[in-house]
Every structure is written in structure tokens, then in C-alpha cells.
Write a protein that holds these residues in place. Structure first.
Motif, short mmCIF file in Angstrom:
data_model
loop_
_atom_site.label_atom_id
_atom_site.label_comp_id
_atom_site.label_asym_id
_atom_site.label_seq_id
_atom_site.Cartn_x
_atom_site.Cartn_y
_atom_site.Cartn_z
N SER A 186 26.53 18.91 24.83
CA SER A 186 26.06 18.48 26.15
C SER A 186 25.30 17.17 26.00
CB SER A 186 25.15 19.55 26.77
OG SER A 186 25.84 20.78 26.91
N PRO A 187 25.98 16.04 26.17
CA PRO A 187 25.31 14.74 26.02
C PRO A 187 24.18 14.56 27.02
CG PRO A 187 27.71 14.50 26.06
CD PRO A 187 27.41 15.91 26.49
N THR A 188 23.08 14.00 26.55
CA THR A 188 21.94 13.70 27.40
C THR A 188 21.48 12.27 27.08
OG1 THR A 188 20.34 14.50 25.78
CG2 THR A 188 21.22 16.11 27.34
N ILE A 189 20.51 11.80 27.84
CA ILE A 189 19.94 10.48 27.54
C ILE A 189 19.34 10.49 26.13
CG2 ILE A 189 18.13 8.85 28.15
CD1 ILE A 189 18.54 9.60 31.06
N GLU A 190 18.72 11.60 25.77
CA GLU A 190 18.11 11.70 24.44
C GLU A 190 19.16 11.60 23.34
OE1 GLU A 190 15.30 14.70 21.78
OE2 GLU A 190 15.98 15.29 23.78
N THR A 191 20.28 12.33 23.49
CA THR A 191 21.31 12.27 22.45
C THR A 191 21.97 10.90 22.41
OG1 THR A 191 23.00 13.19 23.96
CG2 THR A 191 21.76 14.75 22.59
N MET A 192 22.05 10.24 23.56
CA MET A 192 22.60 8.89 23.57
C MET A 192 21.71 7.95 22.76
SD MET A 192 23.90 8.49 27.52
CE MET A 192 24.23 6.74 27.29
N LEU A 193 20.40 8.11 22.90
CA LEU A 193 19.46 7.28 22.15
C LEU A 193 19.50 7.58 20.65
CD1 LEU A 193 16.38 7.40 24.57
CD2 LEU A 193 17.98 5.51 24.24
N LEU A 194 19.89 8.82 20.32
CA LEU A 194 19.95 9.24 18.92
C LEU A 194 21.32 9.00 18.29
CD1 LEU A 194 18.02 12.65 19.12
CD2 LEU A 194 17.19 10.49 18.17
N SER A 195 22.26 8.49 19.07
CA SER A 195 23.64 8.37 18.57
C SER A 195 23.74 7.50 17.33
CB SER A 195 24.55 7.83 19.67
OG SER A 195 24.14 6.52 20.07
N ALA A 196 22.84 6.54 17.18
CA ALA A 196 22.89 5.66 16.00
C ALA A 196 22.66 6.45 14.71
CB ALA A 196 21.85 4.55 16.12
N LYS A 197 22.00 7.60 14.81
CA LYS A 197 21.74 8.40 13.62
C LYS A 197 23.00 9.06 13.08
CE LYS A 197 16.88 9.41 14.61
NZ LYS A 197 16.37 8.76 13.41
N THR A 198 24.06 9.11 13.88
CA THR A 198 25.32 9.67 13.37
C THR A 198 26.03 8.70 12.44
OG1 THR A 198 26.64 8.84 15.25
CG2 THR A 198 25.61 11.01 15.50
N VAL A 199 25.69 7.42 12.53
CA VAL A 199 26.38 6.41 11.72
C VAL A 199 26.16 6.61 10.22
CG1 VAL A 199 26.54 3.94 11.21
CG2 VAL A 199 26.44 4.73 13.59
N PRO A 200 24.89 6.72 9.73
CA PRO A 200 24.72 6.93 8.29
C PRO A 200 25.31 8.24 7.79
CG PRO A 200 22.62 7.10 9.45
CD PRO A 200 23.60 6.56 10.42
N ILE A 201 25.39 9.24 8.68
CA ILE A 201 26.00 10.51 8.28
C ILE A 201 27.49 10.32 8.01
CG2 ILE A 201 26.58 12.86 9.01
CD1 ILE A 201 23.66 12.52 8.28
N LEU A 202 28.19 9.67 8.94
CA LEU A 202 29.62 9.44 8.73
C LEU A 202 29.84 8.48 7.57
CD1 LEU A 202 32.49 9.98 9.56
CD2 LEU A 202 32.32 8.15 11.26
N GLU A 203 28.96 7.49 7.43
CA GLU A 203 29.07 6.56 6.30
C GLU A 203 28.96 7.31 4.97
OE1 GLU A 203 27.02 2.42 4.65
OE2 GLU A 203 26.04 3.59 6.23
N LEU A 204 28.04 8.27 4.91
CA LEU A 204 27.88 9.08 3.71
C LEU A 204 29.12 9.91 3.45
CD1 LEU A 204 25.91 10.01 1.46
CD2 LEU A 204 25.13 11.80 3.05
N MET A 205 29.72 10.44 4.49
CA MET A 205 30.95 11.22 4.34
C MET A 205 32.08 10.36 3.80
SD MET A 205 30.63 13.42 7.89
CE MET A 205 32.19 14.28 7.71
N ILE A 206 32.21 9.15 4.33
CA ILE A 206 33.28 8.24 3.90
C ILE A 206 33.10 7.87 2.43
CG2 ILE A 206 34.34 5.99 4.22
CD1 ILE A 206 33.51 6.17 7.20
N GLY A 207 31.86 7.63 2.04
CA GLY A 207 31.59 7.22 0.68
C GLY A 207 31.74 8.33 -0.34
N ASN A 208 31.84 9.57 0.15
CA ASN A 208 31.95 10.72 -0.76
C ASN A 208 33.09 11.64 -0.34
OD1 ASN A 208 29.28 10.62 -2.55
ND2 ASN A 208 28.74 10.03 -0.46
N ALA A 209 34.21 11.02 0.03
CA ALA A 209 35.35 11.79 0.55
C ALA A 209 35.94 12.75 -0.45
CB ALA A 209 36.43 10.81 1.03
N GLU A 210 35.69 12.51 -1.73
CA GLU A 210 36.24 13.40 -2.75
C GLU A 210 35.63 14.78 -2.68
OE1 GLU A 210 32.58 11.50 -4.33
OE2 GLU A 210 34.36 10.76 -3.33
#
Length: 210
Positions: A186-210
Motif C-alpha cells: 500500500s504505497p503512501t507518501i511515507e513509502t514514496m519518501l523512503l523509496s530511495a532506500k530500495t536502491v542500495p538493497i537492489l544494488e547489493l543483490m546485483i553485486g552478489n547474484a551468485e
């Protein structure tokens, strides 16, 4: 879609540079037409995708990811990943934590109580412990989509391996794709403001795909 993009990984700005909206709409309509005609075979899909540029296909893939009723990283994992994104990372081997299980390579114990211990701790951890915790979250919460998620992340790692040509490193890919891959129920204004925090998580996943 992934295989079509994989065939042209040197495309500059893959997933970042927007293609023609008209071409993207046509490609999506052609794929929808295959579904309507019950002709969604590999050959039929290939015949459609070869008519469009790699940037168009990449845009369609991004769109489909955003439209999935349940994202590749399930809604159930979102809060755990946001908590992980907020944990302080301290380098070193002698960190006092409230959860020594983050130092344990045995990830087989996935009962509810252990899941709370693993996911909820906000104590400082090392980057290696963060990676282990991320893998536990994926193991527990992404069980239904794990194979597809792994295929997609490994593909993104391949894209990043061509960064000297396509200019798309792990971070750039995460910026472009995290909003469609990691999102709240359920997207909210708060989650929209926090969306940038998903970037390092996905970056970490990409860097450790093995």
C-alpha cells in the motif's frame, strides 16, 4: 524479454534511456495480442521482439515489472528490507550485536520466532552480516518467486559487467529498476519518501547474484 536484452548488453543506457513511447505501446500491444490468441510461444514472442530495439524491449520489461500484482520481491519482504536498509554498517570483526545469528552461516532455521530475531534487529552489523541477512530475507519471504528473481538479478549482473560500454553499473541499474522490483503493498507518501532506500538493497543483490 530478458533473452532479447541479453543479446545486446552493450546498448548504452539500457534501462535508463527511455525509448519511444509509441514503440513501447506497440510492442506491449503485440505481446498482449499473442496472449489473447493463446499463441504466447517462444517463437511467437521472438518474432514480436525482433521488430523492436533493445531500448524498447527494456522499457516494456520495466513496465511489466511495475504492473505485476505481486512484485519479484514480494510485499511480505518489503518491511524487512526497509529495516535492513536502516541498519548501521560498521566494518570490523568485533561488533557487539543482540543477534549472534547474523554471524552464523546456517540459514536452515526459518521458524517464525527465528525470523523475527533475524529480521528485526537494529544493532550495527558488518557489510558481510548485512549480506547474510539479506539472503535470509530472500530465502524466507521470496520462496515462491526465488527462481525468477534469481534469473533476473543474474541478468542485471550481466548488464553491469558491460558497464564500460553501456554505462550501466550496479547503482544505475538499481536506481532504474528498484521501484518496480521492491515496493510496498500500500504505497503512501511515507513509502514514496523512503523509496530511495530500495536502491542500495537492489544494488547489493546485483553485486552478489551468485
Amino acid at each position: 524479454l530478458i533473452e532479447r536484452c541479453r543479446g545486446d548488453l552493450d546498448t548504452a543506457g539500457l534501462f535508463r534511456i527511455s525509448s519511444s513511447r509509441l514503440e513501447m505501446t506497440r510492442c506491449r500491444d503485440d505481446l498482449d495480442d499473442l496472449v489473447a490468441k493463446n499463441n504466447f510461444t517462444s517463437d511467437a514472442i521472438d518474432n514480436v521482439l525482433t521488430k523492436y530495439s533493445t531500448l524498447v524491449v527494456a522499457d516494456v520489461l520495466k513496465l511489466l515489472l511495475r504492473e505485476l500484482p505481486e512484485p519479484l520481491v514480494p510485499f511480505a519482504a518489503y518491511d524487512h528490507l526497509m529495516a535492513l536498509a536502516n541498519v548501521t554498517i560498521v566494518e570490523g570483526n568485533n561488533i557487539a550485536t543482540n543477534n549472534n545469528k547474523d554471524d552464523d552461516d546456517n540459514d536452515d532455521d526459518d521458524d517464525d520466532n527465528n525470523k523475527q530475531d533475524i529480521f528485526a534487529s537494529s544493532s550495527p552489523i558488518t557489510s558481510q552480516q548485512r549480506l547474510r541477512r539479506l539472503r535470509r530475507i530472500i530465502r524466507v519471504e521470496c520462496s515462491q518467486h526465488r527462481t525468477i528473481l534469481a534469473t533476473f538479478i543474474k541478468f542485471l549482473q550481466e548488464v553491469a559487467s558491460h558497464e564500460n560500454v553501456n554505462l550501466m553499473n550496479k547503482y544505475n541499474l538499481a536506481v532504474c529498476l528498484a521501484p518496480g522490483v521492491i515496493r510496498p503493498l500500500s504505497p503512501t507518501i511515507e513509502t514514496m519518501l523512503l523509496s530511495a532506500k530500495t536502491v542500495p538493497i537492489l544494488e547489493l543483490m546485483i553485486g552478489n547474484a551468485e
